[in-house]
Write a protein that holds these residues in place. Structure first.
Motif, PDB file in Angstrom:
ATOM      1  N   GLY A 146     -29.489-110.803 -33.561  1.00  0.00           N
ATOM      2  CA  GLY A 146     -29.890-109.206 -33.962  1.00  0.00           C
ATOM      3  C   GLY A 146     -28.823-108.714 -34.668  1.00  0.00           C
ATOM      4  O   GLY A 146     -29.275-107.896 -35.758  1.00  0.00           O
ATOM      5  N   LEU A 147     -27.648-108.927 -34.498  1.00  0.00           N
ATOM      6  CA  LEU A 147     -26.590-108.088 -35.514  1.00  0.00           C
ATOM      7  C   LEU A 147     -26.692-108.753 -36.988  1.00  0.00           C
ATOM      8  O   LEU A 147     -26.589-108.111 -37.919  1.00  0.00           O
ATOM      9  CB  LEU A 147     -25.247-108.563 -35.075  1.00  0.00           C
ATOM     10  CG  LEU A 147     -24.062-107.898 -35.736  1.00  0.00           C
ATOM     11  CD1 LEU A 147     -24.232-106.327 -35.738  1.00  0.00           C
ATOM     12  CD2 LEU A 147     -22.684-108.280 -35.259  1.00  0.00           C
ATOM     13  N   GLU A 148     -27.033-110.097 -37.037  1.00  0.00           N
ATOM     14  CA  GLU A 148     -27.095-110.669 -38.379  1.00  0.00           C
ATOM     15  C   GLU A 148     -28.440-110.295 -39.307  1.00  0.00           C
ATOM     16  O   GLU A 148     -28.321-109.989 -40.469  1.00  0.00           O
ATOM     17  CB  GLU A 148     -27.316-112.051 -38.116  1.00  0.00           C
ATOM     18  CG  GLU A 148     -25.763-112.709 -37.932  1.00  0.00           C
ATOM     19  CD  GLU A 148     -25.950-114.330 -37.423  1.00  0.00           C
ATOM     20  OE1 GLU A 148     -26.918-114.914 -37.932  1.00  0.00           O
ATOM     21  OE2 GLU A 148     -24.728-114.855 -37.155  1.00  0.00           O
ATOM     22  N   ILE A 186     -31.105-106.450 -43.168  1.00  0.00           N
ATOM     23  CA  ILE A 186     -31.967-105.619 -43.421  1.00  0.00           C
ATOM     24  C   ILE A 186     -31.618-104.264 -43.881  1.00  0.00           C
ATOM     25  O   ILE A 186     -32.110-103.737 -44.731  1.00  0.00           O
ATOM     26  CB  ILE A 186     -33.127-105.523 -42.158  1.00  0.00           C
ATOM     27  CG1 ILE A 186     -33.562-106.789 -41.615  1.00  0.00           C
ATOM     28  CG2 ILE A 186     -34.053-104.518 -42.569  1.00  0.00           C
ATOM     29  CD1 ILE A 186     -34.430-107.604 -43.203  1.00  0.00           C
ATOM     30  N   ILE A 187     -30.585-103.586 -43.230  1.00  0.00           N
ATOM     31  CA  ILE A 187     -30.005-102.340 -43.548  1.00  0.00           C
ATOM     32  C   ILE A 187     -29.387-102.192 -44.901  1.00  0.00           C
ATOM     33  O   ILE A 187     -29.998-101.304 -45.460  1.00  0.00           O
ATOM     34  CB  ILE A 187     -28.954-101.744 -42.369  1.00  0.00           C
ATOM     35  CG1 ILE A 187     -29.641-101.569 -41.034  1.00  0.00           C
ATOM     36  CG2 ILE A 187     -28.270-100.542 -42.953  1.00  0.00           C
ATOM     37  CD1 ILE A 187     -28.818-101.298 -39.918  1.00  0.00           C
TER      38      ILE A 187
END
Length: 280
Positions: free
Chosen positions: A92-94, A99-100
């Motif tokens: 999720g963090l990766e 994406i952000i």
């Protein structure tokens, strides 16, 4: 003026109120200036707003990263975590840190492309001025079919001459380019010797003057005044002494200037200053 500009200038004025004038001026730079020169055209205003928005975005990103670093130092040091974690991946963090940033860059790219399109698409000209870059002065040619039919050189004034004329040193010139307000002015820019760059910040344009190549840019201002710029390419020994001065006046004043300029500059025998005399 947008919210971003009002906020940035308010912060600048508060932080530098004891150091001298910090507010951006229109037409010329000032001591202790913060930010770009005040915009006098739509393109310049678009550039100013985008630049200011990017400064805020960069500031927020920097503060966020700094906060993460502080959090890591405080929460994950050896004292707080005597037994280090074995975690090596977090899906999720990766995904988030991929994406952000992409979304941020897309958000920046959209107005950037709009600004680029606005700059490079030349609208229908109300008048055209041909600009020649020389070592180390500018020459301006007004077309005969637009009420001109003359060409003249523009050289930097000496410090004494600029002071006497009440104009800024190293920016004042003997013969200014004069244009009417409210008109679309197309500039055809060419270099006569080496590469120069014709640039006026408050009018929102910068165009290289390249020998053997005709480049074009444009501007339109509704505000009367004198707008100063400088050559923005290192073009030789006296690069610092070839400023740009464009005076925007009412149509009535422009018509009167044209009549005087025809008498003053129409002669082909107008002397041209050589490089050695450019700073005299």
């Amino acid at each position: 003026m947008s919210f971003w500009n009002r906020t940035a200038l308010a912060v600048a004025a508060l932080g530098l109120s004891t150091a001298g004038p910090a507010m951006a001026e229109i037409g010329h730079p000032v001591s202790w200036q913060v930010g770009l020169q005040g915009p006098a055209t739509e393109v310049a205003a678009f550039t100013y707003n985008l630049h200011t928005a990017l400064v805020w975005i960069i500031t927020l990103i920097s503060l966020f990263v700094l906060g993460l670093l502080v959090l890591v130092v405080v929460k994950f040091n050896e004292k707080a975590n005597p037994t280090p974690s074995k975690t090596t991946h977090h899906t999720g963090l990766e995904i988030a840190w991929t994406i952000i940033p992409v979304l941020i860059l897309v958000g920046i790219a959209i107005p950037s492309f709009r600004l680029l399109k606005f700059q490079v698409e030349i609208p229908k000209a109300d008048m055209t001025v041909k600009v020649y870059g020389n070592q180390w002065y500018w020459s301006y040619e007004y077309a005969a079919d637009q009420g001109g039919g003359f060409k003249f050189d523009s050289n930097v004034l000496s410090p004494e001459e600029a002071k006497k004329a009440g104009q800024p040193n190293l920016l004042a010139v003997d013969n200014e380019m004069v244009v009417p307000v409210g008109k679309t002015v197309v500039l055809q820019v060419v270099g006569n010797d080496v590469i120069h760059s014709f640039s006026v910040a408050s009018l929102g344009f910068r165009m290289d003057a390249v020998p053997g190549r005709l480049n074009q840019t444009w501007f339109r201002t509704e505000r009367e005044g004198v707008y100063y710029g400088q050559c923005s390419r290192l073009c030789g020994q006296n690069h610092a002494y070839m400023p740009v001065a464009i005076r925007a006046v009412s149509q009535e004043k422009y018509t009167a200037w044209l009549a005087d300029a025809k008498k003053k500059f129409a002669s082909a025998d107008t002397p041209v200053r050589v490089a050695a005399a450019a700073t005299e």
